[in-house]
Write a protein that holds these residues in place. Structure first.
Motif, PDB file in Angstrom:
ATOM      1  N   GLU A  62       0.677  -1.597   0.071  1.00 12.31           N
ATOM      2  CA  GLU A  62      -0.396  -0.130   0.134  1.00 12.31           C
ATOM      3  C   GLU A  62       0.946   1.107  -0.072  1.00 12.31           C
ATOM      4  O   GLU A  62       0.869   2.143  -0.842  1.00 12.31           O
ATOM      5  CB  GLU A  62      -0.920  -0.236   1.162  1.00 12.31           C
ATOM      6  CG  GLU A  62      -1.948   1.015   1.282  1.00 12.31           C
ATOM      7  CD  GLU A  62      -3.119   1.137   2.807  1.00 12.31           C
ATOM      8  OE1 GLU A  62      -2.870   0.070   3.385  1.00 12.31           O
ATOM      9  OE2 GLU A  62      -3.666   1.988   2.426  1.00 12.31           O
ATOM     10  N   ALA A  63       2.281   1.209   0.435  1.00 12.12           N
ATOM     11  CA  ALA A  63       2.578   2.402   1.069  1.00 12.12           C
ATOM     12  C   ALA A  63       3.758   2.427  -0.326  1.00 12.12           C
ATOM     13  O   ALA A  63       3.681   4.147  -0.782  1.00 12.12           O
ATOM     14  CB  ALA A  63       3.980   2.725   2.117  1.00 12.12           C
ATOM     15  N   HIS A  64       3.528   1.817  -1.049  1.00 11.97           N
ATOM     16  CA  HIS A  64       4.725   1.629  -2.490  1.00 11.97           C
ATOM     17  C   HIS A  64       3.524   2.076  -3.321  1.00 11.97           C
ATOM     18  O   HIS A  64       4.138   3.430  -3.999  1.00 11.97           O
ATOM     19  CB  HIS A  64       4.802  -0.206  -2.806  1.00 11.97           C
ATOM     20  CG  HIS A  64       5.730   0.224  -4.011  1.00 11.97           C
ATOM     21  ND1 HIS A  64       6.888  -0.180  -3.974  1.00 11.97           N
ATOM     22  CD2 HIS A  64       5.302   0.492  -5.847  1.00 11.97           C
ATOM     23  CE1 HIS A  64       7.249   0.738  -5.347  1.00 11.97           C
ATOM     24  NE2 HIS A  64       6.024   0.165  -6.154  1.00 11.97           N
ATOM     25  N   GLY A  65       2.176   1.649  -3.645  1.00 10.73           N
ATOM     26  CA  GLY A  65       1.539   2.999  -4.116  1.00 10.73           C
ATOM     27  C   GLY A  65       1.026   4.360  -4.055  1.00 10.73           C
ATOM     28  O   GLY A  65       1.307   5.522  -5.116  1.00 10.73           O
ATOM     29  N   LEU A  66       1.427   4.907  -2.844  1.00 11.59           N
ATOM     30  CA  LEU A  66       1.011   6.177  -2.553  1.00 11.59           C
ATOM     31  C   LEU A  66       2.724   6.607  -2.591  1.00 11.59           C
ATOM     32  O   LEU A  66       2.329   7.884  -2.939  1.00 11.59           O
ATOM     33  CB  LEU A  66       1.103   6.101  -0.414  1.00 11.59           C
ATOM     34  CG  LEU A  66      -0.385   5.237  -0.676  1.00 11.59           C
ATOM     35  CD1 LEU A  66      -0.234   5.823   2.048  1.00 11.59           C
ATOM     36  CD2 LEU A  66      -1.214   6.396  -0.638  1.00 11.59           C
ATOM     37  N   LEU A  67       3.728   6.407  -2.469  1.00  9.36           N
ATOM     38  CA  LEU A  67       4.959   6.773  -2.880  1.00  9.36           C
ATOM     39  C   LEU A  67       4.907   6.656  -4.160  1.00  9.36           C
ATOM     40  O   LEU A  67       5.628   7.866  -4.714  1.00  9.36           O
ATOM     41  CB  LEU A  67       6.191   5.469  -2.326  1.00  9.36           C
ATOM     42  CG  LEU A  67       6.636   6.412  -0.622  1.00  9.36           C
ATOM     43  CD1 LEU A  67       7.411   4.791  -0.362  1.00  9.36           C
ATOM     44  CD2 LEU A  67       6.846   7.617   0.270  1.00  9.36           C
ATOM     45  N   ARG A  68       4.444   6.036  -5.022  1.00 10.59           N
ATOM     46  CA  ARG A  68       4.362   6.122  -6.336  1.00 10.59           C
ATOM     47  C   ARG A  68       3.870   7.387  -6.700  1.00 10.59           C
ATOM     48  O   ARG A  68       4.748   7.865  -7.956  1.00 10.59           O
ATOM     49  CB  ARG A  68       3.781   4.472  -6.962  1.00 10.59           C
ATOM     50  CG  ARG A  68       3.829   4.714  -8.802  1.00 10.59           C
ATOM     51  CD  ARG A  68       5.410   5.077  -9.117  1.00 10.59           C
ATOM     52  NE  ARG A  68       6.054   3.422  -8.921  1.00 10.59           N
ATOM     53  CZ  ARG A  68       7.686   2.988  -8.396  1.00 10.59           C
ATOM     54  NH1 ARG A  68       8.325   3.915  -9.079  1.00 10.59           N
ATOM     55  NH2 ARG A  68       8.370   1.598  -8.512  1.00 10.59           N
ATOM     56  N   ALA A  69       2.376   7.275  -6.480  1.00  9.61           N
ATOM     57  CA  ALA A  69       1.650   8.485  -6.357  1.00  9.61           C
ATOM     58  C   ALA A  69       2.692   9.468  -6.121  1.00  9.61           C
ATOM     59  O   ALA A  69       2.176  10.776  -6.389  1.00  9.61           O
ATOM     60  CB  ALA A  69       0.503   8.859  -6.069  1.00  9.61           C
ATOM     61  N   LEU A  70       3.112  10.226  -5.097  1.00  3.99           N
ATOM     62  CA  LEU A  70       4.133  11.682  -4.378  1.00  3.99           C
ATOM     63  C   LEU A  70       5.446  11.412  -5.534  1.00  3.99           C
ATOM     64  O   LEU A  70       5.815  12.136  -5.752  1.00  3.99           O
ATOM     65  CB  LEU A  70       4.621  10.851  -3.252  1.00  3.99           C
ATOM     66  CG  LEU A  70       3.393  11.622  -2.413  1.00  3.99           C
ATOM     67  CD1 LEU A  70       3.727  11.273  -0.801  1.00  3.99           C
ATOM     68  CD2 LEU A  70       3.346  12.600  -2.529  1.00  3.99           C
ATOM     69  N   HIS A  71       5.927  10.258  -6.265  1.00  4.84           N
ATOM     70  CA  HIS A  71       7.301  10.668  -7.551  1.00  4.84           C
ATOM     71  C   HIS A  71       7.403  11.637  -7.981  1.00  4.84           C
ATOM     72  O   HIS A  71       6.202  11.954  -8.910  1.00  4.84           O
ATOM     73  CB  HIS A  71       7.111   8.946  -8.022  1.00  4.84           C
ATOM     74  CG  HIS A  71       8.667   9.738  -8.581  1.00  4.84           C
ATOM     75  ND1 HIS A  71       9.831   9.564  -8.433  1.00  4.84           N
ATOM     76  CD2 HIS A  71       9.016   9.275  -9.802  1.00  4.84           C
ATOM     77  CE1 HIS A  71      10.868   9.688  -9.099  1.00  4.84           C
ATOM     78  NE2 HIS A  71      10.470  10.120 -10.511  1.00  4.84           N
TER      79      HIS A  71
END
Lengths: 357, 357
Positions: free
Chosen positions: A216-225
């Motif tokens: 789940e965190a991966h998805g959030l961080l990907r979106a913040l890239h």
């Protein structure tokens, strides 16, 4: 990790070099009775920091602190002031005690920060109490759900910035994303890293690998890239020492295990190297010749180089050190705190979170 | 950890010494095309194991394996047989492929175990595929919810047994309690440790410290103390290298991070030691004198000493090694597998769980 100046060198330089002038600047409040060894290393470190031009408020039992200060020649001419605090939260007491014991040294420190009379609170005492006191007295930066402990581990490219190193054992994915943003601003402001890379600690490099939380965190961080952070993707345990990324984010349980394992392993391994050098006459002779070179290595691994870890995300500066901190660690922590104040770190963090929410 | 024989020594001795006789014993099935380097190190390791008296089934592309075997003089007289498997699950493929690709080498290996034609399955190939194949083909021991990867880390007292090293990223407290019991029987049966101590990995020694999961697991382990396990209490990251307990239990996420961090840090630190020894003429001279002593240390840290990790909790023996395994690792893994079979490990584990449920 993008190429850097050599490891210890950088920390040393940034920690020691452009020390803020005492005049017109706020002093750093040091919980001078906290830690395993009481006042002695704290006062010693404060004296060293003051000699570098940083003014210090020594917080704790005033009689004890004046006595300790008296042991340092010329300390009366240094920018050091004693602030009395009758109580101290012992290493074996409960962190929650900070709620009721308003006269405890750590509470006096964080109140000095809150009231604008100190630049930062620094403590080598009870970590949980320091966290609780900072959080209760200073509050959180708007947009940050949970402050985290940000720490540095020695690594191939200099050091790797790890968070959370133990403030939050149970976390949500959103916290990890916030910590990535906090750490990015921290490195930009305090270590001159323009666009630090962020790795998410997992158990496989592929995007879908890891616990449910990490996925789940991966998805959030990907979106913040690209929107405030430079997300590299997942990293594994081995990447921390390899310096694959500048920053590694993880929950406070895993981060604390990583920190303590890394320190523990370094100690045992260096002990084995010493043993090997003493194992026979030939090695002993060789050991004499390599001693100086290996000393540099031991220093590189020494946690006191970094002084203390910042509790990042609170509305004010708070630094938490090892209970076993020596004077060098105390001095480096005080200098680091002064630099963070000088650089307006908290205001920069607040601005970054305001801009995006 | 209770006092032990010296580290590498013990592992070496137990791995090499009383090798089971080939005659009348089941051979070990080796996934001979798995791993980063294909057939070569697998066949080489199998030849070495066979020379120690353990018979081996080399599973994989028969043409390739016969060609590789041909490079080893006298291999035709060794107790080695080739079992054809037309397919192999590549390191970059999905673990779930084992469901449909029945002809894949790892599936052939686990079927040989299931059918009673092999003592154990050993693979240096795709870890996820090996786990999935073992679980699907062999099933679980009654009373075990989730099999775990049990591994050994070098430590002050010899080695520390860690599980889960990566099979289960998301876990329940009950799993940790089951793993403590599995590891206890494992050390008793294979390493002659009568009453091994169990530590629960946490972020504080006190009983109430840690994540919600760990606090719950602590209660379960406390209740099991004296009833099949010797529970020490919580341990921290630093305790793993200190050998505070024989066994450390944790979830598969933290365990995998620990394993990879420990290996990565050792590699970087030993690299720094080498660098330091090459930093100037004096050190270089000293370096020549200490070289032999340091070589022993490097070997102590070498994962290939342990060969492979057991997937514990399945109804049959399955061992999972590093993709980068060399011939020495393959040989040690095969010998370890033969020893586990010889000692009736699976039956002993089943009996321990039957007695208590």
């Amino acid at each position: 990790m993008t190429a850097e100046a050599p490891p210890t060198a950088q920390t040393q330089v940034t920690a020691q070099a452009p020390a803020p002038k005492a005049a017109g600047r706020l002093p750093v409040a040091l919980d001078a009775v906290g830690g395993d060894h009481g006042a002695a290393p704290n006062v010693d470190g404060a004296v060293q920091a003051a000699r570098s031009g940083v003014s210090v408020l020594l917080v704790g039992d005033r009689v004890k602190l004046h006595a300790e200060l008296g042991k340092h020649e010329g300390s009366s001419r240094l920018p050091i002031e004693v602030v009395d605090a009758p109580d101290v939260i012992g290493m074996e007491e409960h962190a929650s005690d900070v709620r009721s014991r308003t006269g405890a040294s750590i509470n006096v420190c964080t109140r000095l920060v809150k009231e604008g009379r100190a630049a930062a609170a620094v403590s080598m005492g009870h970590s949980g109490a320091t966290m609780a006191s900072a959080l209760l007295t200073l509050g959180r930066i708007r947009g940050v759900d949970r402050p985290a402990i940000l720490t540095h581990l020695p690594a191939q490219g200099g050091f790797t910035t790890l968070l959370d190193a133990g403030a939050n054992a149970d976390v949500k994915a959103a916290y990890l994303a916030q910590w990535a943003r906090l750490a990015t601003v921290y490195l930009r402001v305090l270590e001159d890293r323009e666009d630090p890379t962020v790795g998410l600690l997992s158990i496989g490099e592929e995007d879908h690998k890891g616990s449910a939380l990490v996925v789940e965190a991966h998805g959030l961080l990907r979106a913040l890239h690209g929107q405030g952070i430079n997300f590299y993707g997942n990293v594994e345990g081995r990447d921390i020492f390899r310096s694959t990324t500048d920053i590694v984010v993880t929950d406070g349980f895993t981060g604390n295990v990583v920190l303590k394992l890394a320190e523990g392993e370094a100690k045992v391994l260096l002990g084995w190297v010493k043993e090997a050098l003493n194992s026979n006459v030939k090695s002993k002779l060789g050991g004499l010749l390599v001693r100086d070179s290996l000393r540099g290595l031991a220093e590189r691994m020494d946690p006191s180089t970094y002084g203390a870890s910042i509790l990042i995300g609170v509305r004010g500066l708070a630094f938490i050190g090892h209970g076993s901190a020596d004077a060098r660690a105390v001095k480096n922590a005080v200098l680091r705190a002064a630099r963070a104040h000088e650089a307006n770190l908290v205001q920069r963090l607040e601005a970054a979170f305001q801009a995006s929410t």
